[in-house]
Design an enzyme around this catalytic site. Structure first.
Site, mmCIF file in Angstrom:
data_model
loop_
_atom_site.group_PDB
_atom_site.id
_atom_site.type_symbol
_atom_site.label_atom_id
_atom_site.label_comp_id
_atom_site.label_asym_id
_atom_site.label_seq_id
_atom_site.Cartn_x
_atom_site.Cartn_y
_atom_site.Cartn_z
ATOM 1 N N SER A 57 1.178 -1.509 0.054
ATOM 2 C CA SER A 57 -0.041 -0.055 0.182
ATOM 3 C C SER A 57 0.862 1.087 0.278
ATOM 4 O O SER A 57 1.691 1.674 1.090
ATOM 5 C CB SER A 57 -0.361 0.148 1.218
ATOM 6 O OG SER A 57 -1.138 0.890 1.670
ATOM 7 N N GLY A 58 0.430 1.837 -0.880
ATOM 8 C CA GLY A 58 1.490 4.073 -0.847
ATOM 9 C C GLY A 58 0.554 4.429 0.134
ATOM 10 O O GLY A 58 1.938 5.214 0.980
ATOM 11 N N LEU A 59 -0.304 4.054 0.907
ATOM 12 C CA LEU A 59 -0.410 5.075 2.357
ATOM 13 C C LEU A 59 0.177 4.264 3.033
ATOM 14 O O LEU A 59 1.585 5.581 4.376
ATOM 15 C CB LEU A 59 -1.775 4.469 2.466
ATOM 16 C CG LEU A 59 -2.703 5.256 3.440
ATOM 17 C CD1 LEU A 59 -2.457 6.732 3.566
ATOM 18 C CD2 LEU A 59 -3.636 5.232 3.723
ATOM 19 N N ASP A 69 0.965 10.318 1.071
ATOM 20 C CA ASP A 69 0.498 9.410 0.738
ATOM 21 C C ASP A 69 0.656 10.527 -0.510
ATOM 22 O O ASP A 69 -0.720 10.439 -1.082
ATOM 23 C CB ASP A 69 -0.005 8.340 0.609
ATOM 24 C CG ASP A 69 -0.812 8.104 -0.134
ATOM 25 O OD1 ASP A 69 0.136 7.100 -0.723
ATOM 26 O OD2 ASP A 69 -2.148 7.084 -0.417
ATOM 27 N N ASP A 96 1.729 -1.118 -5.050
ATOM 28 C CA ASP A 96 0.522 0.017 -4.866
ATOM 29 C C ASP A 96 1.765 1.374 -6.061
ATOM 30 O O ASP A 96 2.063 1.698 -5.145
ATOM 31 C CB ASP A 96 0.127 0.401 -3.913
ATOM 32 C CG ASP A 96 -0.814 1.866 -4.446
ATOM 33 O OD1 ASP A 96 -1.280 2.808 -5.462
ATOM 34 O OD2 ASP A 96 -1.290 2.296 -3.359
ATOM 35 N N ASP A 98 1.163 4.125 -7.576
ATOM 36 C CA ASP A 98 0.699 5.087 -7.499
ATOM 37 C C ASP A 98 0.341 5.599 -9.039
ATOM 38 O O ASP A 98 -0.568 5.022 -9.601
ATOM 39 C CB ASP A 98 1.265 5.914 -7.126
ATOM 40 C CG ASP A 98 1.049 5.979 -5.634
ATOM 41 O OD1 ASP A 98 0.194 6.004 -4.947
ATOM 42 O OD2 ASP A 98 2.529 6.793 -5.073
ATOM 43 N N GLU A 125 -2.567 3.771 -11.319
ATOM 44 C CA GLU A 125 -4.247 4.297 -10.855
ATOM 45 C C GLU A 125 -4.178 6.074 -12.307
ATOM 46 O O GLU A 125 -2.699 6.531 -12.340
ATOM 47 C CB GLU A 125 -4.334 5.339 -9.155
ATOM 48 C CG GLU A 125 -3.399 6.207 -8.735
ATOM 49 C CD GLU A 125 -3.654 6.279 -7.253
ATOM 50 O OE1 GLU A 125 -3.957 5.209 -6.917
ATOM 51 O OE2 GLU A 125 -3.774 7.277 -7.082
ATOM 52 N N LYS A 131 0.241 12.207 -6.435
ATOM 53 C CA LYS A 131 -1.093 11.729 -6.342
ATOM 54 C C LYS A 131 -1.195 11.978 -5.084
ATOM 55 O O LYS A 131 -0.518 12.853 -4.189
ATOM 56 C CB LYS A 131 -0.703 10.780 -6.792
ATOM 57 C CG LYS A 131 -0.587 9.520 -5.683
ATOM 58 C CD LYS A 131 -0.402 9.567 -4.941
ATOM 59 C CE LYS A 131 -1.650 8.920 -4.444
ATOM 60 N NZ LYS A 131 -1.544 7.557 -4.126
ATOM 61 N N ASN A 133 -4.432 10.846 -1.995
ATOM 62 C CA ASN A 133 -4.569 9.938 -1.195
ATOM 63 C C ASN A 133 -6.786 10.344 -1.943
ATOM 64 O O ASN A 133 -6.586 11.347 -1.707
ATOM 65 C CB ASN A 133 -4.198 9.514 -0.123
ATOM 66 C CG ASN A 133 -5.117 8.737 0.724
ATOM 67 O OD1 ASN A 133 -6.526 7.967 0.413
ATOM 68 N ND2 ASN A 133 -4.484 7.507 0.210
ATOM 69 N N SER A 134 -6.859 8.927 -1.911
ATOM 70 C CA SER A 134 -8.298 9.278 -3.207
ATOM 71 C C SER A 134 -9.666 9.132 -1.947
ATOM 72 O O SER A 134 -10.630 9.871 -1.715
ATOM 73 C CB SER A 134 -8.911 7.914 -3.465
ATOM 74 O OG SER A 134 -8.154 7.144 -4.268
ATOM 75 N N ARG A 170 -6.291 1.377 -12.197
ATOM 76 C CA ARG A 170 -7.639 1.484 -11.397
ATOM 77 C C ARG A 170 -7.806 2.955 -11.728
ATOM 78 O O ARG A 170 -7.177 4.098 -11.641
ATOM 79 C CB ARG A 170 -6.182 2.039 -9.979
ATOM 80 C CG ARG A 170 -6.663 2.375 -8.999
ATOM 81 C CD ARG A 170 -6.064 2.608 -7.741
ATOM 82 N NE ARG A 170 -6.347 3.858 -7.011
ATOM 83 C CZ ARG A 170 -6.208 4.051 -5.329
ATOM 84 N NH1 ARG A 170 -5.185 3.055 -5.375
ATOM 85 N NH2 ARG A 170 -6.451 4.814 -4.475
ATOM 86 N N HIS A 201 -12.634 1.505 -8.201
ATOM 87 C CA HIS A 201 -12.173 2.555 -6.246
ATOM 88 C C HIS A 201 -13.662 3.001 -5.920
ATOM 89 O O HIS A 201 -13.800 4.214 -7.011
ATOM 90 C CB HIS A 201 -11.063 3.410 -6.370
ATOM 91 C CG HIS A 201 -10.458 3.059 -4.824
ATOM 92 N ND1 HIS A 201 -11.454 2.729 -3.812
ATOM 93 C CD2 HIS A 201 -9.583 4.354 -3.690
ATOM 94 C CE1 HIS A 201 -10.968 2.714 -2.410
ATOM 95 N NE2 HIS A 201 -9.625 3.739 -2.886
HETATM 96 C C1 SPV Z 1 -3.513 2.567 -0.858
HETATM 97 O O1 SPV Z 1 -3.566 1.575 -0.086
HETATM 98 O O2 SPV Z 1 -2.402 3.198 -0.667
HETATM 99 C C2 SPV Z 1 -4.800 2.845 -1.371
HETATM 100 C C3 SPV Z 1 -6.102 2.333 -1.464
HETATM 101 O O3 SPV Z 1 -4.128 3.240 -2.816
HETATM 102 S S1 SPV Z 1 -6.875 4.018 -0.691
HETATM 103 O O4 SPV Z 1 -5.354 4.426 0.641
HETATM 104 O O5 SPV Z 1 -7.560 3.290 -0.611
HETATM 105 O O6 SPV Z 1 -6.451 4.880 -1.857
HETATM 106 MG MG MG Z 2 -2.394 4.011 -2.406
#
Ligand code: SPV
Ligand code: MG
Length: 307
Positions: A57-59, A69, A96, A98, A125, A131, A133-134, A170, A201
């Protein structure tokens, strides 16, 4: 531990390549699950729990590095982390990645390096670098142009040397406030560009965006989802709709933050270790996770004894 093996003609059991394990998971008829990890230790914990794969996970990786992130960690710093994760485990990792950290050319170099580090798959994505975070102000986030993002997917697929390396595309259309038709248009374009699966997502607390896509998309390709916000949706609802892969995206990071906050506060307040000792793992457990015994055995073989 995951035991996906193939039997050779001589009857030997060989572990399947991580890429092949991941591709089979994506393409299997069963709903599969991968869990977030953010370093070598958490990756190992995911594997020991029985999961067949890991979400890099990027986060979680950025948070564990103490940054946001927003691509504050450079792509090679992320690569260093995922290399430790890969070395520590035998199950596939999907990184991930990004937006791919740049344009198609950065994506080509990324794929080359991920394959060298035995990372089985990457997810990119359709947003712009750097980027966000979503779940932070999604509506303000600009999407990549469809043809530009398709170029990244094609570049990745043309670069990979292992045919089983997977590229998951994504779609952030729902996150950025676009509707179903934009999401479907993008899904079709990305799949035609060569994506092995589409990650849809959504930030809603119900899975309606996802289920609308599944209804309209008519089973054309494997679909990956991230139910962080619609966590109350029963898992068999995903199964019923033929979703291929669920990513539990950040739950080791979040549980470890809570555990660390509680332990830190207790030790600070009590100026003693007595009450935390029984609540935390032993030092021995750390050694087990590090496979310290193997080093002892290796020393017996390789290290001249001075006594
Ligand atoms: C992550 O886990 O970094 C993701 C999922 O990209 S989210 O945090 O929902 O964007
Ligand atoms: Mg991410």
């Amino acid at each position: 531990m995951n035991t996906d093996t193939i039997e050779t003609v001589t009857g030997e059991k060989n572990m399947l390549a991580k890429t092949t394990q991941f591709k089979r998971m994506l393409q299997s008829d069963k709903l599969e699950f991968i869990l977030e990890a953010h370093d070598g230790l958490s990756a190992k914990i995911v594997e020991e729990a029985g999961f067949k794969g890991i979400w890099g996970s990027g986060l979680a990786i950025s948070a564990a590095l103490g940054v946001r992130d927003n691509n504050e960690a450079s792509w090679t710093q992320v690569l260093d982390v995922v290399e430790f994760m890969s070395d520590a485990t035998n199950i596939p990792i999907m990184l991930d990645a990004d937006t791919g950290y740049g344009n198609f050319n950065n994506v080509r170099r990324l794929v080359k390096k991920l394959e060298q580090k035995d990372v089985a798959a990457m997810c990119i994505e359709d947003k712009l670098f750097p980027k966000t975070n979503s779940f932070i102000n999604g509506e303000a986030q600009e999407l990549a142009k469809i043809d530009e993002f398709c170029g990244k997917i094609k570049a990745a697929k043309d670069t990979q040397s292992d045919p089983d390396f997977c590229v998951v595309a994504r779609i952030e259309a729902f996150i950025a406030g676009w509707g179903l038709s934009e999401a479907l248009k993008r899904a079709e374009a990305y799949y035609n560009a060569g994506a092995d699966a589409i990650l849809v997502h959504s930030k809603k607390s119900t899975a309606e965006d996802i289920f609308d896509c599944m209804e309209e998309g008519k089973d054309t390709c494997p679909v990956v989802i991230v139910p962080t916000m619609y966590y109350e949706t029963p898992t068999d609802e995903f199964e019923k709709r033929n979703i291929s892969l669920v990513i539990w995206a950040n739950h080791l990071l979040r549980s470890s933050i809570k555990a660390m906050q509680e332990t830190a506060a207790k030790i600070y307040n009590e100026k003693s270790l007595v009450s935390v000792e029984k609540e935390i793992v032993s030092v021995k457990e750390i050694f087990r996770l590090q496979n310290a015994d193997e080093l002892k055995q290796a020393e017996n073989i390789y290290l001249p004894s001075s006594r």
